[in-house]
Design an enzyme around this catalytic site. Structure first.
Site, mmCIF file in Angstrom:
data_model
loop_
_atom_site.group_PDB
_atom_site.id
_atom_site.type_symbol
_atom_site.label_atom_id
_atom_site.label_comp_id
_atom_site.label_asym_id
_atom_site.label_seq_id
_atom_site.Cartn_x
_atom_site.Cartn_y
_atom_site.Cartn_z
ATOM 1 N N PRO A 11 -8.056 9.219 -0.994
ATOM 2 C CA PRO A 11 -6.666 8.994 -0.602
ATOM 3 C C PRO A 11 -6.305 7.535 -0.327
ATOM 4 O O PRO A 11 -7.068 6.805 0.309
ATOM 5 C CB PRO A 11 -6.511 9.828 0.674
ATOM 6 C CG PRO A 11 -7.896 10.078 1.145
ATOM 7 C CD PRO A 11 -8.757 10.108 -0.075
ATOM 8 N N ASN A 12 -5.145 7.191 -0.803
ATOM 9 C CA ASN A 12 -4.479 5.900 -0.582
ATOM 10 C C ASN A 12 -5.082 4.742 -1.371
ATOM 11 O O ASN A 12 -4.533 3.638 -1.366
ATOM 12 C CB ASN A 12 -4.413 5.555 0.917
ATOM 13 C CG ASN A 12 -3.616 6.577 1.690
ATOM 14 O OD1 ASN A 12 -2.490 6.901 1.306
ATOM 15 N ND2 ASN A 12 -4.179 7.125 2.756
ATOM 16 N N ARG A 19 -0.782 -3.405 -0.651
ATOM 17 C CA ARG A 19 -0.588 -3.495 0.809
ATOM 18 C C ARG A 19 -1.915 -3.811 1.475
ATOM 19 O O ARG A 19 -2.974 -3.553 0.907
ATOM 20 C CB ARG A 19 -0.058 -2.158 1.372
ATOM 21 C CG ARG A 19 1.362 -1.898 0.907
ATOM 22 C CD ARG A 19 1.794 -0.502 1.232
ATOM 23 N NE ARG A 19 2.528 0.030 0.078
ATOM 24 C CZ ARG A 19 2.947 1.264 -0.053
ATOM 25 N NH1 ARG A 19 2.725 2.134 0.901
ATOM 26 N NH2 ARG A 19 3.600 1.649 -1.118
ATOM 27 N N TYR A 24 -8.298 -4.903 2.535
ATOM 28 C CA TYR A 24 -8.903 -4.307 1.346
ATOM 29 C C TYR A 24 -8.943 -5.255 0.145
ATOM 30 O O TYR A 24 -9.444 -4.874 -0.919
ATOM 31 C CB TYR A 24 -8.170 -3.010 0.977
ATOM 32 C CG TYR A 24 -8.286 -1.968 2.069
ATOM 33 C CD1 TYR A 24 -9.519 -1.409 2.384
ATOM 34 C CD2 TYR A 24 -7.175 -1.564 2.811
ATOM 35 C CE1 TYR A 24 -9.642 -0.470 3.396
ATOM 36 C CE2 TYR A 24 -7.287 -0.623 3.820
ATOM 37 C CZ TYR A 24 -8.523 -0.081 4.109
ATOM 38 O OH TYR A 24 -8.649 0.833 5.107
ATOM 39 N N ASN A 75 -15.852 6.890 -3.273
ATOM 40 C CA ASN A 75 -15.140 6.276 -2.156
ATOM 41 C C ASN A 75 -14.142 7.327 -1.683
ATOM 42 O O ASN A 75 -13.063 7.478 -2.260
ATOM 43 C CB ASN A 75 -14.422 4.991 -2.568
ATOM 44 C CG ASN A 75 -13.779 4.304 -1.358
ATOM 45 O OD1 ASN A 75 -13.654 4.905 -0.282
ATOM 46 N ND2 ASN A 75 -13.373 3.051 -1.524
ATOM 47 N N ALA A 78 -10.402 7.932 3.826
ATOM 48 C CA ALA A 78 -10.427 8.447 5.197
ATOM 49 C C ALA A 78 -11.091 9.823 5.284
ATOM 50 O O ALA A 78 -11.548 10.211 6.370
ATOM 51 C CB ALA A 78 -9.008 8.496 5.752
ATOM 52 N N GLU A 99 -22.347 6.771 -1.710
ATOM 53 C CA GLU A 99 -21.157 6.571 -0.883
ATOM 54 C C GLU A 99 -20.758 5.097 -0.955
ATOM 55 O O GLU A 99 -21.592 4.209 -0.805
ATOM 56 C CB GLU A 99 -21.464 6.948 0.570
ATOM 57 C CG GLU A 99 -20.280 6.691 1.496
ATOM 58 C CD GLU A 99 -20.567 7.029 2.947
ATOM 59 O OE1 GLU A 99 -21.690 7.480 3.267
ATOM 60 O OE2 GLU A 99 -19.657 6.822 3.777
ATOM 61 N N HIS A 101 -17.675 2.060 0.058
ATOM 62 C CA HIS A 101 -16.452 1.611 0.736
ATOM 63 C C HIS A 101 -16.233 0.139 0.451
ATOM 64 O O HIS A 101 -17.191 -0.644 0.403
ATOM 65 C CB HIS A 101 -16.544 1.822 2.251
ATOM 66 C CG HIS A 101 -16.778 3.253 2.607
ATOM 67 N ND1 HIS A 101 -15.778 4.182 2.563
ATOM 68 C CD2 HIS A 101 -17.904 3.904 2.950
ATOM 69 C CE1 HIS A 101 -16.284 5.366 2.870
ATOM 70 N NE2 HIS A 101 -17.569 5.224 3.105
ATOM 71 N N ARG A 108 -15.610 -1.771 11.837
ATOM 72 C CA ARG A 108 -14.192 -1.474 12.079
ATOM 73 C C ARG A 108 -14.056 -0.526 13.280
ATOM 74 O O ARG A 108 -14.926 -0.488 14.135
ATOM 75 C CB ARG A 108 -13.570 -0.918 10.796
ATOM 76 C CG ARG A 108 -13.638 -1.924 9.627
ATOM 77 C CD ARG A 108 -12.933 -1.429 8.402
ATOM 78 N NE ARG A 108 -11.504 -1.228 8.650
ATOM 79 C CZ ARG A 108 -10.691 -0.565 7.821
ATOM 80 N NH1 ARG A 108 -11.163 -0.039 6.709
ATOM 81 N NH2 ARG A 108 -9.417 -0.426 8.105
HETATM 82 O O1 CA2 Z 1 -13.163 0.617 2.908
HETATM 83 C C1 CA2 Z 1 -12.959 1.622 2.218
HETATM 84 O O2 CA2 Z 1 -13.132 1.658 1.001
HETATM 85 C C2 CA2 Z 1 -12.349 2.865 2.895
HETATM 86 O O3 CA2 Z 1 -12.899 4.025 2.253
HETATM 87 C C3 CA2 Z 1 -10.858 2.778 2.666
HETATM 88 C C4 CA2 Z 1 -10.087 3.886 3.375
HETATM 89 C C5 CA2 Z 1 -10.469 3.947 4.845
HETATM 90 O O4 CA2 Z 1 -9.824 5.035 5.465
HETATM 91 C C6 CA2 Z 1 -11.969 4.078 5.037
HETATM 92 O O5 CA2 Z 1 -12.253 4.075 6.405
HETATM 93 C C7 CA2 Z 1 -12.696 2.935 4.364
HETATM 94 C C8 CA2 Z 1 -8.592 3.614 3.298
HETATM 95 C C9 CA2 Z 1 -8.076 3.403 1.927
HETATM 96 C C10 CA2 Z 1 -6.648 2.973 2.060
HETATM 97 O O6 CA2 Z 1 -6.388 2.008 1.079
HETATM 98 C C11 CA2 Z 1 -5.246 1.283 1.226
HETATM 99 C C12 CA2 Z 1 -5.094 0.287 0.339
HETATM 100 C C13 CA2 Z 1 -3.999 -0.513 0.427
HETATM 101 C C14 CA2 Z 1 -3.039 -0.291 1.403
HETATM 102 C C15 CA2 Z 1 -3.212 0.736 2.291
HETATM 103 C C16 CA2 Z 1 -4.326 1.539 2.195
#
Ligand code: CA2
Length: 148
Positions: A11-12, A19, A24, A75, A78, A99, A101, A108
């Site tokens: 997700p996301n 963003r 990221y 990946n 969340a 896994e 990230h 974090r």
């Molecule tokens: O660091 C990672 O790859 C995560 O899997 C990214 C997830 C986060 O919830 C994990 O804890 C770590 C979030 C991905 C959200 O990606 C976004 C990218 C741009 C703007 C907003 C969110």
């Protein structure tokens, strides 16, 4: 037959590069897919790359990977920190999962320190941004060894 690797994004991650670049990075998911495609050529493997915002779709993809892909790079976004269902899917699918990230989840918020994926993954790569994807491909191919 050429081995195939599935790279699964949760997700996301479709928002990457648009963003929160301070967390990221500036790279988009399309950029990362291109990076992985080039790495797949170097490694001599086929690659499927996909993203979904839906937990059940991730689970279905893991179930479907068995017998089709030699391994999965996941990946889970969340869902990493919440999804017992994803953990169960991985442990029952009998396909090796790395896994991955972008960020260092251990540096974090505390809620990101727990991963339901880690106990059922062959290993974890985190904190290297987009460069983690080709690193994970190297790790998975090394784990898989020579094709039987
Ligand atoms: O660091 C990672 O790859 C995560 O899997 C990214 C997830 C986060 O919830 C994990 O804890 C770590 C979030 C991905 C959200 O990606 C976004 C990218 C741009 C703007 C907003 C969110």
């Amino acid at each position: 037959m050429t081995r195939s690797i599935l790279i699964l994004n949760g997700p996301n991650l479709n928002l990457l590069g648009t963003r929160q670049p301070e967390v990221y990075g500036p790279t988009t998911l399309a950029d990362i897919e291109a990076l992985c495609a080039a790495k797949a050529v170097d490694l001599g493997v086929e690659m499927a790359f996909t993203q979904t915002n839906h937990e059940g779709v991730l689970i279905d993809a893991i179930h479907a990977a068995r017998g089709v892909h030699a391994g999965v790079i996941l990946n889970a976004g969340a869902y990493t920190h919440t999804s017992v269902a994803l953990m169960d899917a991985i442990s029952s699918a009998m396909v090796p999962v790395v896994e991955l990230h972008l960020s260092n989840i251990h540096a974090r918020e505390t809620f990101r320190h727990q991963s339901f994926i880690a106990p059922v993954a062959i290993g974890q790569i985190c904190g290297f941004g987009a460069a983690g994807y080709p690193l994970a491909m190297d790790a998975l191919v090394t784990y898989l060894g020579e094709p039987q």
